[in-house]
Design a protein around this motif. Structure first.
Motif, short mmCIF file in Angstrom:
data_model
loop_
_atom_site.label_atom_id
_atom_site.label_comp_id
_atom_site.label_asym_id
_atom_site.label_seq_id
_atom_site.Cartn_x
_atom_site.Cartn_y
_atom_site.Cartn_z
N UNK A 1 46.60 36.95 46.51
CA UNK A 1 47.95 36.43 46.27
C UNK A 1 47.94 34.97 45.83
N UNK A 2 46.85 34.29 46.10
CA UNK A 2 46.71 32.89 45.69
C UNK A 2 46.20 32.85 44.25
N UNK A 3 46.34 31.70 43.61
CA UNK A 3 45.83 31.54 42.25
C UNK A 3 44.31 31.51 42.27
N UNK A 4 43.72 32.34 41.45
CA UNK A 4 42.27 32.34 41.31
C UNK A 4 41.90 31.29 40.28
N UNK A 5 41.07 30.37 40.69
CA UNK A 5 40.66 29.27 39.82
C UNK A 5 39.41 29.67 39.04
N UNK A 6 39.36 29.21 37.79
CA UNK A 6 38.21 29.53 36.93
C UNK A 6 36.90 29.08 37.56
N UNK A 7 36.87 27.88 38.12
CA UNK A 7 35.65 27.37 38.75
C UNK A 7 35.16 28.31 39.84
N UNK A 8 36.05 28.68 40.73
CA UNK A 8 35.68 29.58 41.83
C UNK A 8 35.27 30.95 41.36
N UNK A 9 35.98 31.47 40.36
CA UNK A 9 35.65 32.80 39.87
C UNK A 9 34.28 32.82 39.19
N UNK A 10 33.92 31.71 38.54
CA UNK A 10 32.60 31.64 37.90
C UNK A 10 31.49 31.60 38.94
#
Length: 114
Positions: free
Chosen positions: A68-77
Motif C-alpha cells: 500500500x506504500x509507494x514502492x521506490x525505484x531504489x528499493x525495488x532495484x
C-alpha cells in the motif's frame, strides 16, 4: 511443474538474510514495524505459486494490496537484484529459475507503475 517447497524455503531464508543487511530495508521494515517471520511465510507461499509457471498478471491486485506504500525505484532495484542473485544460487532447475525471475520482474514493474 511441481516445485520443491524446501528449495522455496531456502530461497526465502537466504534472500531475507541478504536483504536485512541492507540499510534501506532495515530502516523501511523498522519504520513499518514489519513482522519478518510473517512476511517470510507469505513469501514462501507466493513464490511457490510464481515458480510453478503461474500467470503473474492474476496476482497484480494482490501485490498492490500488499504494498500500500509507494514502492521506490531504489528499493525495488536492491530487492530485485538480491532476489535474482539468490534465485540463481538455489539449486532450482534452470526453467524454474527463469520462470521465477520473469514473473517477479513483471510484478515489480507493475508496482513501479502505480
Amino acid at each position: 511443474m511441481a516445485v520443491d517447497q524446501a528449495l522455496i524455503d531456502e530461497l526465502v531464508d537466504r534472500f531475507y538474510d541478504k536483504l536485512m543487511k541492507e540499510t534501506y530495508f532495515q530502516q523501511l521494515f523498522a519504520e513499518r514495524n514489519v513482522d519478518l517471520e510473517h512476511l517470510k511465510q507469505r513469501q514462501r507461499v507466493f513464490l511457490r505459486k510464481l515458480a510453478e509457471d503461474h500467470d503473474p498478471e492474476e496476482d497484480t491486485d494482490t501485490v498492490y494490496s500488499s504494498h500500500r506504500f509507494d514502492v521506490q525505484k531504489e528499493g525495488s532495484e536492491i530487492w530485485m537484484n538480491l532476489m535474482e542473485e539468490t534465485i540463481r544460487e538455489v539449486n532450482f532447475p534452470e526453467k524454474t529459475k527463469e520462470t521465477l525471475i520473469k514473473n517477479i520482474k513483471f510484478l515489480v514493474n507493475q508496482l513501479l507503475k502505480k
